[in-house]
Structures are given as structure tokens and as C-alpha cells.
Design a protein around this motif. Structure first.
Motif, PDB file in Angstrom:
ATOM      1  N   SER A 101      53.852  57.477  63.059  1.00  0.00           N
ATOM      2  CA  SER A 101      54.998  58.378  62.927  1.00  0.00           C
ATOM      3  C   SER A 101      56.313  57.623  63.024  1.00  0.00           C
ATOM      4  O   SER A 101      57.254  57.891  62.261  1.00  0.00           O
ATOM      5  CB  SER A 101      54.935  59.461  64.014  1.00  0.00           C
ATOM      6  OG  SER A 101      53.791  60.270  63.846  1.00  0.00           O
ATOM      7  N   ALA A 132      56.834  55.743  59.785  1.00  0.00           N
ATOM      8  CA  ALA A 132      57.214  56.671  58.713  1.00  0.00           C
ATOM      9  C   ALA A 132      58.655  57.110  58.852  1.00  0.00           C
ATOM     10  O   ALA A 132      59.407  57.159  57.865  1.00  0.00           O
ATOM     11  CB  ALA A 132      56.275  57.880  58.734  1.00  0.00           C
ATOM     12  N   SER A 142      57.138  62.426  59.096  1.00  0.00           N
ATOM     13  CA  SER A 142      56.444  61.593  60.080  1.00  0.00           C
ATOM     14  C   SER A 142      55.506  62.408  60.955  1.00  0.00           C
ATOM     15  O   SER A 142      54.567  61.862  61.536  1.00  0.00           O
ATOM     16  CB  SER A 142      57.464  60.861  60.954  1.00  0.00           C
ATOM     17  OG  SER A 142      58.145  61.756  61.817  1.00  0.00           O
ATOM     18  N   ALA A 154      54.308  54.737  56.726  1.00  0.00           N
ATOM     19  CA  ALA A 154      53.038  55.043  57.379  1.00  0.00           C
ATOM     20  C   ALA A 154      51.911  54.158  56.850  1.00  0.00           C
ATOM     21  O   ALA A 154      51.075  53.668  57.624  1.00  0.00           O
ATOM     22  CB  ALA A 154      52.695  56.521  57.160  1.00  0.00           C
ATOM     23  N   ALA A 209      58.962  57.475  53.810  1.00  0.00           N
ATOM     24  CA  ALA A 209      58.163  57.755  54.999  1.00  0.00           C
ATOM     25  C   ALA A 209      56.686  57.474  54.743  1.00  0.00           C
ATOM     26  O   ALA A 209      55.991  56.929  55.605  1.00  0.00           O
ATOM     27  CB  ALA A 209      58.371  59.207  55.425  1.00  0.00           C
TER      28      ALA A 209
END
Length: 338
Positions: free
Chosen positions: A128, A131, A260, A112, A108
Motif C-alpha cells: 500500500s 502504491a 493503495s 504495488a 499506484a
């Protein structure tokens, strides 16, 4: 254990675990009430009256707009990480197993950073989504690489450690190639923070917990049987690999959504299930108690981080990382002694 009969149904209830669960939920509610009055000009009583519908416009703005999203985000993210950690530790039969270890959090985080530094995403929703997608992909990749006539717990953890190291190397490479301003923005996200939380960050993880927690609870008894070993679970009629995949998808999904929404908040998923097991002394993965313990731990850590006398507000990921490192050292020492 006690047997309870309700409307013709016979249930076996672990009394101590139920009492501990109620206490954890009550402590989380009390802590949330205290957090609602932190950093603003109102008391806990004013916050409670506002929640009951007796507040004025000023207190409603403070509670519902400024404070409630952050408090609820801490509770839901902590619960999601607690469930994810409990499921992974149960599947791997290893107290060191958690989404932090098997690559979900690192995936994640890499997603990002890719969204921020490579694709130039400037919206929280874009970061988000990136991620979440990469966290899910990392978890599934670890499962696929671990699969060899089934997935063994030790192999899952070792492959996860390797994938996590590779993803951290990718993150470090992207940070070194980016300019100063972009890398600083990515580093802030990588720490893990609940600051500036709005309702748009709360709803995704709240929905994930509402959907994923009942599924994990429903599969909790089967997960407990799987802790006896694949052969024993198969002899009892369980489809071991299918059940393991479903449980892993639940854990990866919950952890990915949590990361996220708040960033890679470390060690909550590792510590919450173990602490819950120690206070409940109940067999099995302890899904409900782990969720409540995770919510309490993260809410407490965020409250402490807000009140520490530091020049700026300390991100909660710094606090959980420091305390979690000490906990991990103790856990490793304990396993070594055993």
C-alpha cells in the motif's frame, strides 16, 4: 438556487442538489445495511440491532469483524474516487478526465507491482505504501510535464494518457519477467478487490476522506470559477496555478490512497461525477454529490459482485471495469455527436 440566512450568514443553496445528496446518502446507508447481512447467517434487522448495541457476541463478530470493514472500505474508496474524479474533470474541463486517465491509478498499480515483484514485499502495508508513493509521483509528474505557462486541461489529459500507457508497459514487463506464483499474486492486486478487507485497510482511506473532502468542498466555489477559463478566474482575483496545484494534490492524494487500499478499481472516478451532474443539474464540480455517488456506486457494485452466480467470488474491479467500459463508450459517442 435559493438564498438562506443562518445566524447572520447568507448562503446560496441549490435545492435540487441538496435533495439529491440526501437521497444518495440514504441509499448508501440502506445499501450498507443490506451488505452487512450478505453472506452471513443474519438478517438486515439483526445487523441493525447489532449496530445499535443490542447484538450478541456471534452477531457482533460477524458484523464488526467480517462485514463492516468491507462495507466501509467500499464507501470510503468510492467517495475518494468520486471526489478525485470531480476535481480532475473540473480542472481539465473534460468529462473524460479522471485519475484513471491522468496516470494516478496506473502509477499506484506500478508501485504495488514493484513492491511485490522487485522488492519482494509480502505485507499489505508495504504494498500500500509503495502504491501510494508511486501514485502521487505519477500525478505530480503529469502536472510537471503538462506545465507550459500554465496547465491546460487538454494537455493534462493527453500527457496523462501517455504516462498511463508507459506505466502499463512497465507493469506488463515486470509481470513477464516474474515467476508464475509472484505474477499471479500481483495480478490479483491489479484487478481491484475489496475481499478480505480488514480495519487496517479502512483507516488510511477513511482518514484521507475526512481530511481531503472538506478541503475539496472549501475550494469548490473557486474550482467552479476556474471552469470559466484561466483569464476570467484570474480577473476575479484567483491565483489560478496555485489553486490548480492544490486541487490536483487533493485529487491525487485521495485517489492514490483509495487505490493503495483497494487496488485500481476502474471507472468509478470517471462515472460518479458525470452521473452526479446529471441528477443534480447543478453548476460547478459537485464535490459532495460526486463523493456520495461514488460511495453508492462502489458499494452497489461490490454487493452485486458478491451475489453473482459465479464459481468464485468476482472481484469488484472486474464488474466496474466491464460496466465502466460500456459507460465510456456511451460517453465518447455522446461527445462525438455533440
Amino acid at each position: 438556487m435559493r438564498t438562506v440566512r443562518i445566524s447572520g450568514l447568507t448562503l446560496r443553496v441549490h435545492v435540487r442538489a441538496c435533495v439529491v445528496l440526501v437521497c444518495l446518502l440514504a441509499a448508501s446507508a440502506a445499501l450498507a445495511l443490506v451488505a452487512l447481512s450478505t453472506g452471513s447467517a443474519l438478517s438486515a434487522g439483526d445487523a441493525l440491532r447489532t449496530l445499535l448495541g443490542y447484538g450478541d457476541a456471534a452477531t457482533e463478530m460477524i458484523v464488526y469483524t467480517l462485514r463492516a470493514p468491507r462495507v466501509l472500505l467500499a464507501l470510503f474508496v468510492g467517495a475518494a474516487l468520486g471526489v478525485g474524479g470531480a476535481v480532475v474533470q473540473s480542472l481539465s474541463r473534460n468529462p473524460l478526465g479522471s485519475p484513471d486517465v491522468i496516470g494516478v491509478n496506473a502509477g499506484a498499480a506500478a508501485g504495488a507491482v514493484l513492491m511485490i515483484l522487485v522488492l519482494g514485499s509480502e505485507t499489505g502495508q508495504g504494498v500500500s505504501l509503495g502504491a501510494l508513493a508511486c501514485g502521487l509521483a505519477a500525478g505530480l509528474a503529469v502536472y510537471a510535464l503538462s506545465f507550459r505557462r500554465g496547465v491546460k486541461g487538454t494537455r493534462l489529459v493527453l500527457v496523462g494518457v501517455g504516462v498511463t500507457a508507459m506505466l502499463h508497459s512497465l507493469i506488463a514487463y515486470l509481470l513477464t519477467r516474474a515467476d508464475l506464483y509472484e505474477s499471479q499474486g500481483a495480478k490479483v492486486w491489479l484487478i481491484g478487490s475489496l475481499a478480505g478487507a480488514g480495519w487496517d485497510r479502512v483507516w488510511p482511506v477513511a482518514l484521507a476522506v475526512v481530511v481531503g473532502l472538506p478541503v475539496a468542498l472549501g475550494l469548490g466555489r473557486s474550482a467552479a470559477l476556474m471552469e470559466m477559463g484561466d483569464a476570467a478566474a484570474g480577473a476575479l482575483g484567483l491565483r489560478v496555478e496555485r489553486l490548480r496545484l492544490v486541487l490536483l494534490l487533493v485529487a491525487v492524494g485521495l485517489s492514490g490512497v483509495a487505490v493503495s487500499s483497494a487496488g485500481p478499481v476502474g471507472f468509478v472516478a470517471l462515472a460518479a461525477p458525470q452521473l452526479a451532474k446529471r441528477v443534480t443539474r447543478a453548476p460547478g464540480p459537485g464535490i459532495g454529490s460526486s463523493a456520495a455517488m461514488g460511495a453508492l456506486l462502489l458499494a452497489a457494485a461490490d454487493l452485486v459482485a458478491q451475489r453473482l452466480p459465479t464459481p468464485g467470488q468476482l472481484p469488484v474491479g472486474v464488474l466496474t471495469g466491464g460496466l465502466g467500459g460500456l459507460y465510456l463508450a456511451w460517453l465518447l459517442y455522446r461527445e462525438w455527436r455533440r
